[in-house]
Motif scaffolding. Structure first.
Motif, PDB file in Angstrom:
ATOM      1  N   SER A 204       7.506  -3.414  -1.098  1.00 23.57           N
ATOM      2  CA  SER A 204       8.731  -4.083  -0.657  1.00 23.57           C
ATOM      3  C   SER A 204       8.418  -5.346   0.151  1.00 23.57           C
ATOM      4  N   PRO A 205       9.205  -6.414  -0.041  1.00 23.88           N
ATOM      5  CA  PRO A 205       9.034  -7.621   0.766  1.00 23.88           C
ATOM      6  C   PRO A 205       9.763  -7.549   2.121  1.00 23.88           C
ATOM      7  N   LEU A 276       2.742 -19.775   8.023  1.00 21.60           N
ATOM      8  CA  LEU A 276       3.473 -18.567   8.406  1.00 21.60           C
ATOM      9  C   LEU A 276       3.878 -17.750   7.185  1.00 21.60           C
ATOM     10  N   VAL A 277       4.326 -18.425   6.134  1.00 23.17           N
ATOM     11  CA  VAL A 277       4.750 -17.711   4.925  1.00 23.17           C
ATOM     12  C   VAL A 277       3.581 -16.956   4.317  1.00 23.17           C
ATOM     13  N   ARG A 278       2.451 -17.611   4.192  1.00 19.69           N
ATOM     14  CA  ARG A 278       1.278 -16.945   3.602  1.00 19.69           C
ATOM     15  C   ARG A 278       0.822 -15.767   4.453  1.00 19.69           C
ATOM     16  N   LYS A 279       0.869 -15.932   5.765  1.00 20.54           N
ATOM     17  CA  LYS A 279       0.451 -14.852   6.665  1.00 20.54           C
ATOM     18  C   LYS A 279       1.395 -13.654   6.546  1.00 20.54           C
ATOM     19  N   ALA A 280       2.710 -13.914   6.553  1.00 19.83           N
ATOM     20  CA  ALA A 280       3.678 -12.822   6.458  1.00 19.83           C
ATOM     21  C   ALA A 280       3.578 -12.117   5.111  1.00 19.83           C
ATOM     22  N   ALA A 282       0.903 -11.909   3.130  1.00 21.98           N
ATOM     23  CA  ALA A 282      -0.345 -11.139   3.060  1.00 21.98           C
ATOM     24  C   ALA A 282      -0.217  -9.826   3.823  1.00 21.98           C
ATOM     25  N   ALA A 283       0.435  -9.865   4.988  1.00 25.27           N
ATOM     26  CA  ALA A 283       0.590  -8.649   5.782  1.00 25.27           C
ATOM     27  C   ALA A 283       1.457  -7.621   5.067  1.00 25.27           C
TER      28      ALA A 283
END
Length: 385
Positions: A204-205, A276-280, A282-283
């Motif tokens: 889920s996103p 920030l988008v890439r970090k969120a 990936a998490a």
């Protein structure tokens, strides 16, 4: 008064035209009917040259063929995808579309001016540009990409926008930053859907969305507007999953508007937002995709263009000052500075006037005479500089 100032018949004609345009609004990039009407008006006024199809549906009318200074004045063709609630007799007849920014009035000002220019040419040239697609930021860029635009060769580029909240006819004008750079950032997050009873079998996103709803707005600066370091990030839309209770979502979208006063600050803000988008993503274990829409460069008023406008305003005794500039919204007029020294002024449309883009906004017809007088004086004054 200038020899190019429209007379009472010109103003009455422009008022009727303004109401006709108001009844028949067209969205950005779809202004074919508006452009045909404007081109016909320019030919009827006796323009020496009328260019059509500039950058889509743009129209440019040239009055004057001799040597001398060339002044380009820009208005906009497009309307907004917002239903009108004015109740006016000339209200929009197109469902869900209306001239709620006053572009109908800006066009009417130039139509009145064109009729006067048809009777008395300037020594150089007055170029009336009716630009398409201002509202979505695509129009000025498309006009500049049209090879015929280079042949217009203006020495000065100017425009006005009506501004509710300022007294009728009062002008806001300042050198330097005039309108913010902005862009719409669309983030798509892709995971894997699952049955709502077994969400653990999917990806889920949701957590990435939760993260971005907090972290993106936090990118905004503490610097107050209009400080050079001002930055603002506004979440505009969030969508996740299907309209079904039995499905754990596998996809989501987050839309955010990024806003700064300067293009270099925007470049830095974009880099931070994308990080920030890439970090969120990936998490949360989802795959991100980013694209941009409605991209506006910052608009900056050139000191020489501002000085020319101030001279015309002073000649007419028009009250003016810096209050109101810069403003937070965006304007693609800034790109037209590539053609020459450029400046935009704000022309007060009344302290009790509903805001721009409000369903009850309606451009005041009385403002047509004010705007046309300013442009007439600028053109006449510019002949001697």
């Amino acid at each position: 008064m200038s020899r190019f100032t429209p007379d009472s018949d010109d103003l009455a004609h422009a008022t009727r035209l303004r109401r006709r345009l108001h009844r028949n609004p067209e969205l950005s990039g779809r202004e074919a009917g508006t452009a045909r009407l404007i081109a016909a008006e320019m030919r009827a006024s006796g323009a020496d040259e009328v260019l059509t199809g500039l950058g889509g549906h743009g129209v440019a009318a040239v009055f004057g063929t001799g040597p001398g200074r060339r002044v380009l004045i820009r208005a906009e063709l497009d309307a907004l995808p917002i239903p009108e609630e004015t109740g006016a007799a000339h209200a929009s007849e197109v469902p869900g579309v209306a001239h709620l920014c006053g572009h109908d009035g800006h066009m009417a000002i130039l139509v009145a001016l064109a009729r006067a220019l048809g009777r008395d040419r300037p020594d150089g040239a007055a170029i009336l540009l009716f630009q398409p697609a201002e509202e979505d930021g695509a129009g000025a860029r498309a006009v500049l990409a049209d090879p015929r635009t280079a042949g217009l060769r203006p020495d000065l580029v100017v425009s006005l926008h009506n501004l509710p909240g300022l007294p009728l006819g009062h002008v806001s004008l300042a050198a330097g930053p005039m309108a913010c750079a902005s862009r719409g950032m669309r983030v798509r997050l892709k995971g894997r859907a699952a049955h709502a009873s077994q969400p653990e079998t999917g990806v889920s996103p949701r957590m990435a969305v939760v993260d971005l709803l907090q972290s993106l707005p936090a990118l905004g600066s503490e610097a107050p507007f209009p400080d050079d370091d001002f930055a603002l990030v506004t979440v505009a839309r969030v969508a996740m999953g299907q309209k079904a209770f039995g499905v754990s979502p596998g996809e989501a979208e987050v839309w955010a508007t990024l806003r700064c006063l300067h293009d270099d600050r925007m470049a830095a803000l974009v880099r931070r937002a994308e990080t920030l988008v890439r970090k969120a993503a990936a998490a949360a274990g989802v795959t991100p995709a980013i694209d941009y829409q409605e991209v506006f460069s910052a608009a900056t008023n050139h000191p020489a263009a501002v000085a020319a406008l101030r001279g015309a305003l002073d000649d007419l005794g028009v009250a003016h000052g810096p209050t109101g500039q810069p403003w937070r919204p965006s304007e693609d007029f800034g790109l037209l500075s590539r053609l020459g020294p450029a400046a935009m002024l704000f022309l007060g449309s009344g302290q009790l006037q509903p805001p721009l883009h409000d369903p009850q906004f309606d451009f005041p017809d009385a403002l047509i005479a004010h705007g046309a007088a300013i442009w007439a004086r600028l053109i006449e004054r510019d002949q001697s500089t």
